[in-house]
Design a protein around this motif. Structure first.
Motif, PDB file in Angstrom:
ATOM      1  N   TYR A 159       0.999  -1.166  -0.006  1.00 13.44           N
ATOM      2  CA  TYR A 159       0.074  -0.294   0.026  1.00 13.44           C
ATOM      3  C   TYR A 159       0.852   1.249   0.026  1.00 13.44           C
ATOM      4  CZ  TYR A 159      -3.547  -3.341   1.696  1.00 13.44           C
ATOM      5  OH  TYR A 159      -4.300  -4.424   1.541  1.00 13.44           O
ATOM      6  N   SER A 160       0.248   2.531  -0.173  1.00 18.43           N
ATOM      7  CA  SER A 160       0.879   3.819  -0.177  1.00 18.43           C
ATOM      8  C   SER A 160       0.381   4.638   0.654  1.00 18.43           C
ATOM      9  CB  SER A 160       1.009   4.385  -1.609  1.00 18.43           C
ATOM     10  OG  SER A 160      -0.507   4.652  -1.865  1.00 18.43           O
ATOM     11  N   VAL A 161       1.139   5.499   1.339  1.00 15.99           N
ATOM     12  CA  VAL A 161       0.753   6.521   2.426  1.00 15.99           C
ATOM     13  C   VAL A 161       0.422   7.830   1.922  1.00 15.99           C
ATOM     14  CG1 VAL A 161       1.601   7.658   4.576  1.00 15.99           C
ATOM     15  CG2 VAL A 161       2.370   5.188   4.112  1.00 15.99           C
ATOM     16  N   VAL A 162      -0.686   8.326   2.153  1.00 15.46           N
ATOM     17  CA  VAL A 162      -1.024   9.761   1.614  1.00 15.46           C
ATOM     18  C   VAL A 162      -0.028  10.619   2.142  1.00 15.46           C
ATOM     19  CG1 VAL A 162      -2.881  11.403   1.635  1.00 15.46           C
ATOM     20  CG2 VAL A 162      -3.466   8.945   1.287  1.00 15.46           C
ATOM     21  N   ARG A 163       0.510  11.499   1.405  1.00 18.45           N
ATOM     22  CA  ARG A 163       1.419  12.615   2.023  1.00 18.45           C
ATOM     23  C   ARG A 163       0.884  14.021   2.262  1.00 18.45           C
ATOM     24  NH1 ARG A 163       6.989  11.051   0.933  1.00 18.45           N
ATOM     25  NH2 ARG A 163       7.014   8.699   0.526  1.00 18.45           N
ATOM     26  N   GLU A 164      -0.124  14.269   1.620  1.00 18.81           N
ATOM     27  CA  GLU A 164      -0.684  15.651   1.853  1.00 18.81           C
ATOM     28  C   GLU A 164      -1.408  15.990   3.169  1.00 18.81           C
ATOM     29  OE1 GLU A 164      -0.700  14.894  -2.706  1.00 18.81           O
ATOM     30  OE2 GLU A 164      -1.048  13.749  -0.974  1.00 18.81           O
ATOM     31  N   TYR A 165      -1.693  15.055   4.023  1.00 19.54           N
ATOM     32  CA  TYR A 165      -2.259  15.072   5.066  1.00 19.54           C
ATOM     33  C   TYR A 165      -1.728  14.491   6.140  1.00 19.54           C
ATOM     34  CZ  TYR A 165      -5.849  17.028   2.012  1.00 19.54           C
ATOM     35  OH  TYR A 165      -6.383  17.901   0.778  1.00 19.54           O
ATOM     36  N   CYS A 166      -1.513  15.065   7.274  1.00 21.24           N
ATOM     37  CA  CYS A 166      -0.711  14.627   8.476  1.00 21.24           C
ATOM     38  C   CYS A 166      -1.323  14.670   9.891  1.00 21.24           C
ATOM     39  CB  CYS A 166       0.694  15.311   8.377  1.00 21.24           C
ATOM     40  SG  CYS A 166       0.531  16.895   8.565  1.00 21.24           S
ATOM     41  N   GLY A 167      -0.826  14.140  10.801  1.00 21.12           N
ATOM     42  CA  GLY A 167      -1.240  14.313  12.313  1.00 21.12           C
ATOM     43  C   GLY A 167      -0.806  15.795  12.620  1.00 21.12           C
ATOM     44  N   HIS A 168      -1.173  16.148  13.886  1.00 24.30           N
ATOM     45  CA  HIS A 168      -0.894  17.629  14.302  1.00 24.30           C
ATOM     46  C   HIS A 168      -1.007  17.315  15.917  1.00 24.30           C
ATOM     47  CE1 HIS A 168      -5.334  17.637  14.887  1.00 24.30           C
ATOM     48  NE2 HIS A 168      -5.313  16.942  13.693  1.00 24.30           N
ATOM     49  N   GLY A 169      -0.359  18.530  16.307  1.00 25.38           N
ATOM     50  CA  GLY A 169      -0.590  18.687  17.862  1.00 25.38           C
ATOM     51  C   GLY A 169      -1.831  19.348  17.801  1.00 25.38           C
ATOM     52  N   VAL A 180       2.829  15.990  12.271  1.00 22.76           N
ATOM     53  CA  VAL A 180       3.010  14.598  12.356  1.00 22.76           C
ATOM     54  C   VAL A 180       2.982  13.688  11.139  1.00 22.76           C
ATOM     55  CG1 VAL A 180       2.925  12.256  13.809  1.00 22.76           C
ATOM     56  CG2 VAL A 180       2.507  14.776  14.891  1.00 22.76           C
ATOM     57  N   LEU A 181       4.083  13.879  10.286  1.00 25.79           N
ATOM     58  CA  LEU A 181       4.184  13.000   8.912  1.00 25.79           C
ATOM     59  C   LEU A 181       3.725  11.521   9.083  1.00 25.79           C
ATOM     60  CD1 LEU A 181       6.603  14.953   6.889  1.00 25.79           C
ATOM     61  CD2 LEU A 181       4.399  15.500   7.306  1.00 25.79           C
ATOM     62  N   HIS A 182       3.012  10.887   8.187  1.00 25.20           N
ATOM     63  CA  HIS A 182       3.120   9.508   8.315  1.00 25.20           C
ATOM     64  C   HIS A 182       4.214   8.634   7.540  1.00 25.20           C
ATOM     65  CE1 HIS A 182      -0.991  11.052   9.407  1.00 25.20           C
ATOM     66  NE2 HIS A 182      -0.627  10.599  10.583  1.00 25.20           N
ATOM     67  N   TRP A 183       5.253   9.397   6.961  1.00 20.49           N
ATOM     68  CA  TRP A 183       6.388   8.606   6.553  1.00 20.49           C
ATOM     69  C   TRP A 183       7.542   9.455   6.870  1.00 20.49           C
ATOM     70  CZ3 TRP A 183       3.413  12.628   4.494  1.00 20.49           C
ATOM     71  CH2 TRP A 183       4.224  13.661   3.935  1.00 20.49           C
ATOM     72  N   GLY A 184       8.624   8.727   6.652  1.00 17.22           N
ATOM     73  CA  GLY A 184       9.827   9.703   7.063  1.00 17.22           C
ATOM     74  C   GLY A 184      10.983   8.732   7.336  1.00 17.22           C
ATOM     75  N   ARG A 185      12.249   9.206   7.800  1.00 11.55           N
ATOM     76  CA  ARG A 185      13.475   8.550   7.866  1.00 11.55           C
ATOM     77  C   ARG A 185      13.745   8.605   9.341  1.00 11.55           C
ATOM     78  NH1 ARG A 185      17.699  11.116   6.381  1.00 11.55           N
ATOM     79  NH2 ARG A 185      16.677  13.011   5.849  1.00 11.55           N
ATOM     80  N   PRO A 186      14.059   7.380   9.918  1.00  6.68           N
ATOM     81  CA  PRO A 186      14.421   7.201  11.486  1.00  6.68           C
ATOM     82  C   PRO A 186      15.360   8.263  11.977  1.00  6.68           C
ATOM     83  CG  PRO A 186      14.583   4.920  10.340  1.00  6.68           C
ATOM     84  CD  PRO A 186      14.509   6.153   9.085  1.00  6.68           C
TER      85      PRO A 186
END
Length: 255
Positions: A159-169, A180-186
């Motif tokens: 599957y793929s992760v949507v990048r335009e929308y994210c979590g937030h404070g 809070v992005l749902h993809w990223g590098r450790p």
């Protein structure tokens, strides 16, 4: 950006009330209901039973107590009296609640009636991805660790992760720093500290991650028409790990 213990306690109260909204929805037979009927039930329950406020209502000019995102709708779906939930649908209800000045935010994707195996798998993997992200939260971890945990699990399943929308404070305001992005590098991104409160809310697509917004200015859909699922919790960074403020009764074994 960080909250005091007494503020987190109030947010936990809002979160507990919001969890009870989903318990209420769990008891419904959604087949044949319009998404507006679900909205009206949720609005009434929050106001009349919980003596709280649907925080989405009036936010950014939005008129409803929830977003209802069905099948290929990724997020921000607008409830409608003519959108009838059918056997085989999947639908995400994204709901916010304010009590004592603090907001909680959570969402759940429901299986409506008999759903195909492929749709069930997408929903299950999305739920697992949410918890992979939650388990990455602890003091000293980085935001990139959360995103990496989510994206790795989604991609492993095709599957793929949507990048335009994210979590937030979140706190007294619906949207606060950080994103809070749902993809990223450790080991990249903001370092997490005790007292931070934010949402984790991955949107996972069967096909491409690309999305587009419909003419109503709200409804976001997959560009290829394939299914999308989402789950969301509001979490707080504790001294030793994470507290899920919107935890539902059936999830206690996961926390």
């Amino acid at each position: 950006m960080t909250k005091r213990p007494e503020e987190i306690a109030l947010m936990a109260e809002s979160g507990k009330l919001l969890a009870s909204v989903f318990t209420h929805l769990d008891q419904l037979n959604l087949i044949g209901m319009s998404t507006m009927q679900v909205n009206d039930l949720v609005d009434s329950f929050i106001v009349n039973e919980l003596k709280a406020r649907p925080a989405s209502k009036g936010q950014y000019g939005y008129a409803y107590a929830l977003n209802s995102s069905r099948n290929s709708v990724v997020c921000h779906g607008v409830p409608s009296a003519t959108e009838i939930l059918q056997d085989g649908d999947i639908v995400n209800f994204d709901i916010t609640l304010e009590k004592n000045g603090f907001i909680a935010d959570s969402s759940k994707t429901y299986l409506v009636g008999e759903v195909t195996a492929s749709a069930k798998r997408l929903v299950q993997v999305t739920y697992e991805a949410l918890w992979k992200g939650i388990k990455a939260v602890r003091p000293g971890a980085r935001l990139g660790d959360i995103g990496h945990a989510i994206e790795s699990h989604a991609r492993k399943s095709g599957y793929s992760v949507v990048r335009e929308y994210c979590g937030h404070g979140i706190g007294r305001e619906m949207h606060e720093p950080p994103e809070v992005l749902h993809w990223g590098r450790p080991r990249t991104g903001l370092t997490l500290k005790e007292g931070m409160v934010f949402t984790i809310e991955p949107m996972i697509n069967q096909g491409r991650h690309d999305v587009e917004t419909e003419d109503d200015g709200w409804t976001v859909v997959t560009i290829d028409g394939k299914l999308s699922a989402q789950f969301e919790h509001t979490v707080a960074v504790t001294k030793t790990g994470v507290q899920v403020l919107t935890l539902r009764a059936g999830e206690r074994a996961l926390a």
